[in-house]
Design an enzyme around this catalytic site. Structure first.
Site, PDB file in Angstrom:
ATOM      1  CG  HIS A 172      -2.772  -6.604   3.278  1.00 36.39           C
ATOM      2  ND1 HIS A 172      -3.072  -5.980   4.553  1.00 36.39           N
ATOM      3  CD2 HIS A 172      -3.028  -5.101   2.391  1.00 36.39           C
ATOM      4  CE1 HIS A 172      -3.588  -5.007   4.522  1.00 36.39           C
ATOM      5  NE2 HIS A 172      -3.318  -4.302   3.097  1.00 36.39           N
TER       6      HIS A 172
ATOM      7  CG  ASP B 132       2.065   0.343   9.321  1.00 34.69           C
ATOM      8  OD1 ASP B 132       2.434   1.172   8.160  1.00 34.69           O
ATOM      9  OD2 ASP B 132       1.076  -0.164   9.371  1.00 34.69           O
TER      10      ASP B 132
ATOM     11  NE  ARG C  96       0.526   5.541   3.486  1.00 34.77           N
ATOM     12  CZ  ARG C  96       0.042   4.494   3.131  1.00 34.77           C
ATOM     13  NH1 ARG C  96       0.290   3.310   4.210  1.00 34.77           N
ATOM     14  NH2 ARG C  96      -0.554   4.412   1.587  1.00 34.77           N
TER      15      ARG C  96
ATOM     16  CB  SER D 253       1.645   0.342   4.912  1.00 33.82           C
ATOM     17  OG  SER D 253       0.398   0.393   5.969  1.00 33.82           O
TER      18      SER D 253
ATOM     19  CE  LYS E 183      -1.277  -3.081   8.355  1.00 33.03           C
ATOM     20  NZ  LYS E 183      -1.151  -2.014   7.638  1.00 33.03           N
TER      21      LYS E 183
END
Length: 436
Positions: A83, A162, A169, A184, A188
């Protein structure tokens, strides 16, 4: 139990929230009982007052508990994901996932949409005609088992808290918050059922983390949380003082990724970062040395195995591979604007955030939640830091289907470039590795 008003006020005044108070906010917003304006106030109070480690853990736990956790134990092999905290031109996931899968690692990737000036992997994938990112859990698992990788958006049942907070956001200027970014990403990833996680923490004027010290703090928090949840986790601090590669914008970034995967072009920074992060993923899963794992990833790229795996994934998720094999078939943007330099010299610096925001204005991102994206919109960053530029030479190319004022776009992009009479060295791409 405090009321929602009192919880928001407590955090606004710098108080430390209990696990139950955080759960009250998260569950209320997920169910629809808590309106957007109160969640916006809560997010802004966290943005300014921060959260303790205990609060962040409680927030992650509440967010994971808002939905289901995917069980991948019935699928053989190691499962790993990567990520990024978000950048401009950051298309690394599109290359890393198929290369890792070609090396035998299962890659279940739940990705996000664009946030602010940064692009999102889901938006890029959805620019491929027919490509489906909205998958049921059964489809998600079947494709992962059959292909070795799957790239999807958050489903309705995986961390729904989320998904709603992420969209809010994006339009309330509460993105650049270490607690909110941490919760966040990690909620996930921890709900995916993975064994290992590689984190790419962007640093620079095009990142949410502008300072190395903030990026390092974020990386350490996420690596620590990964370890607490029993996941092999490593993080890299990587530079975002200029766009990654040359293309910024959804379909344009897909094409650049295809070109690298197929061997048509070699984009130095994109290739280097892809192989390093893929190698880290392989190393975490297999226990082999990082250098050997990076070499293995390089061979999968050079042989075309990564490209073939990408095609296999596109087919499995409903995409039309004809556009991958022949990108020129894709409908081109009807307006193409060349941006030329007004002076000769070397590119000294690039305001990367400004490039990202200009791409959003062209249609490559969203100015408000739910806004339609133009997949063909974007900017080709022709010249990068250290490049020699002659007066009148094209430094960037803007593409859009919107009715924009060309002179304004030209001025915006020109103002993002800083020129110098002396050659400037390239800023560092890979700065630091952080692991338990």
């Amino acid at each position: 139990m405090l009321t929602t008003y009192e919880i928001i006020r407590k955090k606004r005044d710098g108080g430390v929230l209990s696990e139950n108070e955080i759960a009250e906010i998260v569950s209320g917003y997920t169910s629809g009982e808590l309106p957007d304006y109160q969640m916006s106030a809560f997010l802004m109070s966290v943005f300014f007052k921060g959260m303790s480690d205990a609060e962040i853990l409680a927030l992650i736990h509440s967010m994971i508990s808002s939905g289901v956790t995917v069980d991948l134990s019935d699928i053989p092999g190691s499962k790993a994901d990567k990520h990024s905290t978000g950048g401009v031109g950051d298309k690394i996931s599109l290359l890393l996932a198929p290369i890792a899968a070609a090396c035998g690692i299962k890659v279940p990737m739940v990705s996000g949409r664009g946030l602010g000036h940064t692009g999102g992997t889901v938006d890029k994938l959805e620019s491929i005609p027919g490509f489906r990112t909205a998958l049921s859990t059964a489809e998600y698992k079947r494709i992962l088992n059959d292909v070795g990788l799957v790239m999807s958006a958050q489903s309705d049942d995986i961390v729904p808290a989320d998904r709603k907070m992420y969209a809010l956001r994006d339009v309330t200027a509460t993105i650049e918050s270490i607690p909110l970014i941490t919760s966040s990403i990690m909620s996930k990833k921890l709900a995916e059922g993975i064994d290992a996680l590689v984190l790419d923490i962007k640093v620079g004027n095009g990142a949410f983390m502008k300072k190395v010290s903030d990026a390092r703090l974020l990386a350490r928090k996420m690596v620590k949380i990964g370890k607490l949840y029993g996941k092999k986790t490593a993080a890299y601090l990587t530079g975002m003082n200029q766009p990654l590669g040359h293309e910024v914008g959804n379909w344009n970034e897909v094409v650049e990724s295809i070109d690298v995967l197929s061997g048509k072009s070699k984009v130095r920074d994109v290739t280097e970062l892809t192989l390093k992060l893929t190698g880290e993923m392989l190393s975490l899963c297999t226990g082999e040395s990082l250098s050997r794992s990076v070499s293995k990833a390089g061979k999968a790229l050079a042989s075309g195995a990564g490209y073939e795996k990408f095609l296999e994934m596109v087919r499995a998720q409903g995409g039309d591979v004809a556009f991958i094999q022949n990108p020129e078939k894709y409908p081109a943007a009807r307006r193409v604007v060349d941006v030329s330099s007004l002076e000769s010299g070397y590119v000294k610096a690039i305001d990367t955030r400004k490039i990202g925001m200009t791409a959003v204005r062209l249609g490559a991102g969203r100015m408000k939640a739910g806004e339609q994206i133009d997949p063909a919109a974007g900017i080709r960053v022709q010249m990068k830091i250290g490049d020699r530029v002659a007066r009148g030479e094209v430094i960037a190319i803007a593409r859009t289907n919107r009715d924009v004022v060309e002179n304004e776009i030209i001025e915006e992009i020109r103002s993002a470039y800083v020129m110098s009479a002396k050659k400037t060295v390239q800023p560092p791409l890979i700065m630091e590795r952080i692991a338990p």
